[in-house]
Design a protein around this motif. Structure first.
Motif, mmCIF file in Angstrom:
data_model
loop_
_atom_site.group_PDB
_atom_site.id
_atom_site.type_symbol
_atom_site.label_atom_id
_atom_site.label_comp_id
_atom_site.label_asym_id
_atom_site.label_seq_id
_atom_site.Cartn_x
_atom_site.Cartn_y
_atom_site.Cartn_z
ATOM 1 N N GLU A 20 -10.996 -3.233 13.328
ATOM 2 C CA GLU A 20 -11.042 -3.140 11.813
ATOM 3 C C GLU A 20 -9.959 -2.317 11.480
ATOM 4 O OE1 GLU A 20 -12.136 -5.435 9.048
ATOM 5 O OE2 GLU A 20 -13.530 -6.076 10.931
ATOM 6 N N LEU A 21 -9.829 -1.825 12.240
ATOM 7 C CA LEU A 21 -8.196 -0.846 11.895
ATOM 8 C C LEU A 21 -7.137 -1.225 12.701
ATOM 9 C CD1 LEU A 21 -10.195 2.939 13.848
ATOM 10 C CD2 LEU A 21 -9.172 2.204 11.050
ATOM 11 N N ALA A 22 -7.213 -1.895 13.468
ATOM 12 C CA ALA A 22 -6.314 -2.665 13.632
ATOM 13 C C ALA A 22 -6.213 -3.862 13.118
ATOM 14 C CB ALA A 22 -6.413 -3.970 14.948
ATOM 15 N N ALA A 23 -6.851 -4.066 11.787
ATOM 16 C CA ALA A 23 -6.332 -5.004 11.514
ATOM 17 C C ALA A 23 -6.288 -4.880 10.061
ATOM 18 C CB ALA A 23 -8.030 -6.601 10.270
ATOM 19 N N GLN A 24 -7.060 -3.017 9.791
ATOM 20 C CA GLN A 24 -5.637 -2.668 8.336
ATOM 21 C C GLN A 24 -4.404 -2.268 8.723
ATOM 22 O OE1 GLN A 24 -8.347 0.827 7.787
ATOM 23 N NE2 GLN A 24 -10.250 -0.744 7.393
ATOM 24 N N HIS A 25 -3.912 -1.912 10.121
ATOM 25 C CA HIS A 25 -2.758 -1.692 10.320
ATOM 26 C C HIS A 25 -2.097 -2.765 10.511
ATOM 27 C CE1 HIS A 25 0.351 -0.381 13.314
ATOM 28 N NE2 HIS A 25 0.431 1.206 13.493
ATOM 29 N N ALA A 26 -2.529 -3.715 11.034
ATOM 30 C CA ALA A 26 -1.210 -4.795 10.972
ATOM 31 C C ALA A 26 -1.173 -5.063 9.176
ATOM 32 C CB ALA A 26 -1.732 -6.103 11.074
ATOM 33 N N GLU A 27 -1.816 -5.175 8.268
ATOM 34 C CA GLU A 27 -1.885 -5.646 6.516
ATOM 35 C C GLU A 27 -1.044 -4.537 6.664
ATOM 36 O OE1 GLU A 27 -5.539 -5.124 4.778
ATOM 37 O OE2 GLU A 27 -6.301 -7.371 6.698
ATOM 38 N N LEU A 28 -1.497 -3.462 6.917
ATOM 39 C CA LEU A 28 -0.401 -2.437 5.975
ATOM 40 C C LEU A 28 1.357 -1.897 6.630
ATOM 41 C CD1 LEU A 28 -0.573 0.622 4.179
ATOM 42 C CD2 LEU A 28 -1.113 1.657 5.709
ATOM 43 N N VAL A 34 4.411 -2.437 4.363
ATOM 44 C CA VAL A 34 5.597 -0.770 4.456
ATOM 45 C C VAL A 34 6.690 -1.838 4.813
ATOM 46 C CG1 VAL A 34 6.545 0.642 5.537
ATOM 47 C CG2 VAL A 34 4.082 0.903 5.820
ATOM 48 N N LEU A 35 7.023 -2.917 6.150
ATOM 49 C CA LEU A 35 7.696 -3.740 6.220
ATOM 50 C C LEU A 35 8.271 -4.558 4.718
ATOM 51 C CD1 LEU A 35 9.370 -4.895 8.636
ATOM 52 C CD2 LEU A 35 8.228 -6.688 8.993
ATOM 53 N N LEU A 36 7.536 -4.993 4.392
ATOM 54 C CA LEU A 36 8.030 -6.036 3.449
ATOM 55 C C LEU A 36 8.262 -5.581 1.926
ATOM 56 C CD1 LEU A 36 5.949 -9.338 4.219
ATOM 57 C CD2 LEU A 36 7.954 -8.818 5.142
ATOM 58 N N GLY A 37 7.860 -4.346 1.751
ATOM 59 C CA GLY A 37 7.762 -4.044 0.384
ATOM 60 C C GLY A 37 8.463 -3.187 0.792
ATOM 61 N N GLY A 38 10.021 -2.811 1.681
ATOM 62 C CA GLY A 38 11.107 -2.118 1.167
ATOM 63 C C GLY A 38 10.733 -0.419 0.360
ATOM 64 N N ALA A 61 7.420 3.205 0.699
ATOM 65 C CA ALA A 61 7.332 3.988 1.694
ATOM 66 C C ALA A 61 6.359 4.944 1.825
ATOM 67 C CB ALA A 61 8.969 5.148 0.717
ATOM 68 N N PRO A 62 5.039 5.139 0.321
ATOM 69 C CA PRO A 62 4.343 6.485 0.135
ATOM 70 C C PRO A 62 3.120 5.426 1.298
ATOM 71 C CG PRO A 62 5.095 5.436 -1.669
ATOM 72 C CD PRO A 62 5.875 4.824 -1.017
ATOM 73 N N GLN A 63 3.229 3.992 1.412
ATOM 74 C CA GLN A 63 2.115 3.627 2.330
ATOM 75 C C GLN A 63 2.138 3.783 3.840
ATOM 76 O OE1 GLN A 63 -0.427 2.718 1.586
ATOM 77 N NE2 GLN A 63 0.750 2.843 -0.890
ATOM 78 N N ALA A 64 4.213 4.248 4.389
ATOM 79 C CA ALA A 64 3.907 4.789 5.642
ATOM 80 C C ALA A 64 3.933 5.505 6.240
ATOM 81 C CB ALA A 64 6.130 4.983 5.220
ATOM 82 N N ALA A 65 3.066 6.693 5.520
ATOM 83 C CA ALA A 65 2.770 8.113 5.747
ATOM 84 C C ALA A 65 0.603 7.516 6.404
ATOM 85 C CB ALA A 65 2.569 9.325 5.250
ATOM 86 N N LEU A 93 -2.978 5.550 9.814
ATOM 87 C CA LEU A 93 -3.872 4.648 10.359
ATOM 88 C C LEU A 93 -3.753 4.425 12.039
ATOM 89 C CD1 LEU A 93 -6.139 3.048 9.313
ATOM 90 C CD2 LEU A 93 -4.205 1.664 9.446
ATOM 91 N N SER A 94 -2.278 4.657 12.367
ATOM 92 C CA SER A 94 -2.084 4.024 14.071
ATOM 93 C C SER A 94 -2.616 5.649 15.146
ATOM 94 C CB SER A 94 -0.531 5.002 13.830
ATOM 95 O OG SER A 94 0.262 3.897 13.348
ATOM 96 N N GLU A 95 -2.531 6.838 14.274
ATOM 97 C CA GLU A 95 -3.554 7.523 15.052
ATOM 98 C C GLU A 95 -4.979 7.622 14.898
ATOM 99 O OE1 GLU A 95 -2.495 11.801 12.548
ATOM 100 O OE2 GLU A 95 -0.423 11.431 13.842
ATOM 101 N N ARG A 96 -5.599 7.093 13.796
ATOM 102 C CA ARG A 96 -6.924 6.732 13.960
ATOM 103 C C ARG A 96 -6.732 6.064 14.293
ATOM 104 N NH1 ARG A 96 -11.800 7.777 13.186
ATOM 105 N NH2 ARG A 96 -12.886 6.318 11.910
#
Length: 192
Positions: A61-69, A73-77, A81-85, A90-93
């Motif tokens: 589930e974390l991998a799926a959330q990471h991909a979506e997020l 981040v990539l498409l939102g420009g 930016a706040p989602q990048a943190a 999420l990468s650390e988790r």
């Protein structure tokens, strides 16, 4: 054994009942001891299996959330930016849960499944990082071309790992049931 003519009639009448009572008491003690041991063992095994299954599902589930997020981040420009943190957290988790899962592996099949996740995870994270650093002129195309297939491969490997844990839970239940049935069969075999 005492000669039969020295035993009274009352003793001869009660002797079979006393022997039968002793056999039943021995069977009861054997049954309680074996069942207690099996319950303790099965509780330990089931706790470990449930923990591995929960970690495998959480990792997926974390991998799926990471991909979506990451895609957001990539498409939102600049708006994303706040989602990048949050994506970095999420990468650390994702890494922590993966490491925790690896600590609970206890057989060769699980090690094989876990090693099948390592490559796709490494490839996905590297591709995601590369695309986030340099998305090019068309971020959607960069995601689809460089990351999506790696994300799908990772999720498939994690699904197979969770499936292995589910089948391990079913197998453990069968083994526990078989152990309990052995106790029943051995008791039935002792009763004349």
């Amino acid at each position: 054994m005492v000669p039969e003519k020295n035993m009274s009639l009352v003793t001869r009448m009660w002797l079979p009942a006393i022997v039968m009572l002793a056999v039943i008491a021995a069977m009861a003690v054997f049954s309680v001891m074996r069942t207690t041991r099996l319950i303790d063992l099965s509780k330990t095994q089931q706790d470990a299996q449930v923990h591995r299954l929960e970690l495998a599902i959480e990792w997926r589930e974390l991998a799926a959330q990471h991909a979506e997020l990451s895609q957001l981040v990539l498409l939102g420009g600049a708006a994303a930016a706040p989602q990048a943190a949050r994506q970095r957290t999420l990468s650390e988790r994702l890494d922590k849960v993966g490491q925790a899962y690896l600590k609970w592996i206890d057989d060769e099949r699980q090690r094989t499944a876990a090693s099948a996740v390592e490559g796709p995870l490494r490839d996905y994270l590297a591709a995601t990082e590369a695309v986030l650093k340099n998305p090019g002129d068309n971020p959607a195309q960069a995601w689809a071309g460089q990351v999506q297939a790696k994300s799908d491969s990772l999720l498939k490997a994690l699904d197979e790992q969770a499936s292995l844990q589910r089948s391990g839970a079913r197998q453990l239940q069968d083994e526990i049931s078989a152990g309990r049935m052995k106790t029943v069969y051995s008791l039935v075999a002792l009763v004349p």
